[in-house]
Write a protein that holds these residues in place. Structure first.
Motif, PDB file in Angstrom:
ATOM      1  N   LEU A  62      -8.652  -8.965   6.724  1.00 51.50           N
ATOM      2  CA  LEU A  62      -7.849  -9.435   5.591  1.00 51.50           C
ATOM      3  C   LEU A  62      -6.390  -9.038   5.751  1.00 51.50           C
ATOM      4  N   GLY A  63      -6.161  -7.850   6.290  1.00 49.52           N
ATOM      5  CA  GLY A  63      -4.789  -7.399   6.465  1.00 49.52           C
ATOM      6  C   GLY A  63      -4.708  -6.134   7.290  1.00 49.52           C
ATOM      7  N   VAL A  64      -3.614  -5.995   8.012  1.00 51.89           N
ATOM      8  CA  VAL A  64      -3.298  -4.777   8.756  1.00 51.89           C
ATOM      9  C   VAL A  64      -1.954  -4.301   8.221  1.00 51.89           C
ATOM     10  N   TYR A  65      -1.893  -3.036   7.845  1.00 51.99           N
ATOM     11  CA  TYR A  65      -0.704  -2.487   7.203  1.00 51.99           C
ATOM     12  C   TYR A  65      -0.286  -1.205   7.904  1.00 51.99           C
ATOM     13  N   VAL A  66       1.019  -0.974   7.948  1.00 52.80           N
ATOM     14  CA  VAL A  66       1.567   0.217   8.597  1.00 52.80           C
ATOM     15  C   VAL A  66       2.622   0.807   7.677  1.00 52.80           C
ATOM     16  N   PHE A  67       2.583   2.119   7.546  1.00 47.51           N
ATOM     17  CA  PHE A  67       3.670   2.811   6.862  1.00 47.51           C
ATOM     18  C   PHE A  67       3.835   4.193   7.469  1.00 47.51           C
ATOM     19  N   ALA A  68       4.977   4.801   7.206  1.00 44.56           N
ATOM     20  CA  ALA A  68       5.268   6.149   7.705  1.00 44.56           C
ATOM     21  C   ALA A  68       5.317   7.094   6.518  1.00 44.56           C
ATOM     22  N   LYS A  69       4.988   8.342   6.792  1.00 44.22           N
ATOM     23  CA  LYS A  69       5.128   9.365   5.757  1.00 44.22           C
ATOM     24  C   LYS A  69       5.534  10.670   6.414  1.00 44.22           C
ATOM     25  N   ARG A  70       6.212  11.504   5.661  1.00 40.97           N
ATOM     26  CA  ARG A  70       6.595  12.810   6.174  1.00 40.97           C
ATOM     27  C   ARG A  70       5.340  13.623   6.481  1.00 40.97           C
ATOM     28  N   ALA A  71       5.444  14.502   7.450  1.00 41.06           N
ATOM     29  CA  ALA A  71       4.311  15.346   7.835  1.00 41.06           C
ATOM     30  C   ALA A  71       3.825  16.183   6.651  1.00 41.06           C
ATOM     31  N   ASP A  72       4.754  16.572   5.762  1.00 34.67           N
ATOM     32  CA  ASP A  72       4.365  17.366   4.592  1.00 34.67           C
ATOM     33  C   ASP A  72       3.923  16.487   3.418  1.00 34.67           C
ATOM     34  N   GLY A  73       3.962  15.157   3.599  1.00 35.32           N
ATOM     35  CA  GLY A  73       3.513  14.241   2.557  1.00 35.32           C
ATOM     36  C   GLY A  73       4.503  14.018   1.432  1.00 35.32           C
ATOM     37  N   SER A  74       5.747  14.479   1.574  1.00 31.56           N
ATOM     38  CA  SER A  74       6.713  14.398   0.479  1.00 31.56           C
ATOM     39  C   SER A  74       7.369  13.033   0.322  1.00 31.56           C
ATOM     40  N   LYS A  75       7.384  12.207   1.360  1.00 29.64           N
ATOM     41  CA  LYS A  75       8.023  10.894   1.300  1.00 29.64           C
ATOM     42  C   LYS A  75       7.182   9.890   2.075  1.00 29.64           C
ATOM     43  N   SER A  76       7.366   8.619   1.741  1.00 25.85           N
ATOM     44  CA  SER A  76       6.689   7.553   2.477  1.00 25.85           C
ATOM     45  C   SER A  76       7.642   6.382   2.639  1.00 25.85           C
ATOM     46  N   SER A  77       7.245   5.433   3.455  1.00 27.88           N
ATOM     47  CA  SER A  77       8.070   4.236   3.674  1.00 27.88           C
ATOM     48  C   SER A  77       7.475   3.063   2.903  1.00 27.88           C
ATOM     49  N   LYS A  78       8.149   1.958   2.951  1.00 31.88           N
ATOM     50  CA  LYS A  78       7.606   0.726   2.399  1.00 31.88           C
ATOM     51  C   LYS A  78       6.524   0.206   3.351  1.00 31.88           C
ATOM     52  N   THR A  79       5.693  -0.685   2.850  1.00 34.36           N
ATOM     53  CA  THR A  79       4.591  -1.237   3.634  1.00 34.36           C
ATOM     54  C   THR A  79       5.090  -2.284   4.621  1.00 34.36           C
ATOM     55  N   ALA A  80       4.569  -2.245   5.827  1.00 37.92           N
ATOM     56  CA  ALA A  80       4.796  -3.306   6.807  1.00 37.92           C
ATOM     57  C   ALA A  80       3.461  -4.029   6.993  1.00 37.92           C
ATOM     58  N   TYR A  81       3.404  -5.310   6.600  1.00 38.04           N
ATOM     59  CA  TYR A  81       2.207  -6.116   6.834  1.00 38.04           C
ATOM     60  C   TYR A  81       2.282  -6.641   8.252  1.00 38.04           C
ATOM     61  N   VAL A 135       0.816  -1.216   0.000  1.00 45.23           N
ATOM     62  CA  VAL A 135       0.000   0.000   0.000  1.00 45.23           C
ATOM     63  C   VAL A 135       0.850   1.266   0.000  1.00 45.23           C
ATOM     64  N   SER A 136       2.154   1.107   0.159  1.00 41.24           N
ATOM     65  CA  SER A 136       3.073   2.243   0.102  1.00 41.24           C
ATOM     66  C   SER A 136       4.442   1.736  -0.332  1.00 41.24           C
ATOM     67  N   ASP A 137       5.165   2.604  -1.020  1.00 43.55           N
ATOM     68  CA  ASP A 137       6.495   2.228  -1.493  1.00 43.55           C
ATOM     69  C   ASP A 137       7.314   3.503  -1.638  1.00 43.55           C
ATOM     70  N   GLY A 138       8.169   3.746  -0.673  1.00 45.55           N
ATOM     71  CA  GLY A 138       8.972   4.963  -0.697  1.00 45.55           C
ATOM     72  C   GLY A 138      10.352   4.724  -0.125  1.00 45.55           C
ATOM     73  N   SER A 139      11.063   5.817   0.138  1.00 47.00           N
ATOM     74  CA  SER A 139      12.454   5.722   0.564  1.00 47.00           C
ATOM     75  C   SER A 139      12.661   5.775   2.076  1.00 47.00           C
ATOM     76  N   LEU A 140      11.616   6.140   2.843  1.00 43.63           N
ATOM     77  CA  LEU A 140      11.771   6.141   4.297  1.00 43.63           C
ATOM     78  C   LEU A 140      11.902   4.703   4.790  1.00 43.63           C
ATOM     79  N   SER A 141      12.569   4.528   5.929  1.00 40.10           N
ATOM     80  CA  SER A 141      12.746   3.178   6.459  1.00 40.10           C
ATOM     81  C   SER A 141      11.402   2.593   6.878  1.00 40.10           C
TER      82      SER A 141
END
Length: 194
Positions: free
Chosen positions: A171-190, A93-99
């Motif tokens: 079906l699934g629980v997912y977690v990801f992080a994103k910058r407060a300004d929305g400029s970056k996101s992390s990869k999905t953690a199932y 559900v997310s794919d970005g450069s944050l850890s």
């Protein structure tokens, strides 16, 4: 002549080729691929704004839909059975450069789903102001989303207040992080519910 045909269109010569041995467009593999494409395509609008937030770091000439489909078609479709099914443990559900967010556990009780995670602030790329986005996708089609700042504690948790459900309803629980300004996101953690 051979496998190509020439024709004229006005003053232009047109050359068209035709395959000698066309492949069966209704082979078992093709049918399963189409089924999987349809299922992922139908899941996309059910996720609301989540793909737009999670795929914010896609190439400029790629739409959110294309990025979501490209990330999920190869892995999230299980074609091993008689028909294709979505493998929700591989859904992205997310794919970005944050850890990636490190989730320590997820539990389900009468108050909802509690997800415990490590803010990982020793990784200097992570910021306390980053937003942690947690979502639960239910078999009924409901999507529950909760958000909170990453914070600066050693461990933290977030509650998805979904009630009257069992683990089989989720079906699934997912977690990801994103910058407060929305400029970056992390990869999905199932997250597997325990």
């Amino acid at each position: 002549m051979g496998n190509f045909v020439t024709t004229r269109l006005g003053k232009k010569n047109i050359v068209r080729a035709k395959a000698f041995e066309p492949r069966d467009a209704k082979s078992e593999a093709q049918v399963k691929q189409r089924e999987g494409f349809k299922m992922i395509g139908e899941l996309y609008p059910a996720l609301g704004s989540i793909p737009a937030e999670g795929f914010v770091q896609r190439p400029a000439n790629t739409s959110v839909y294309v990025a979501f489909m490209a990330a999920n078609m190869p892995e999230a479709i299980d074609k091993s059975g008689e028909t294709s099914v979505i493998d929700y443990s591989k859904l992205i559900v997310s794919d970005g450069s944050l850890s990636k967010v490190i989730v320590t556990e997820a539990t389900l009780d009468e108050t909802g789903i509690t997800v415990r995670y490590l803010p990982s602030l020793k990784n200097e790329l992570n910021k306390p102001t980053d937003e942690i986005v947690t979502l639960a996708l239910l078999a009924s089609g409901e999507l529950w989303v909760e958000r909170q700042p990453r914070g600066n504690e050693l461990t933290d948790s977030i509650l998805i207040p979904v009630t009257n459900v069992t683990a089989t309803d989720v079906l699934g629980v997912y977690v990801f992080a994103k910058r407060a300004d929305g400029s970056k996101s992390s990869k999905t953690a199932y997250v597997q519910i325990s």
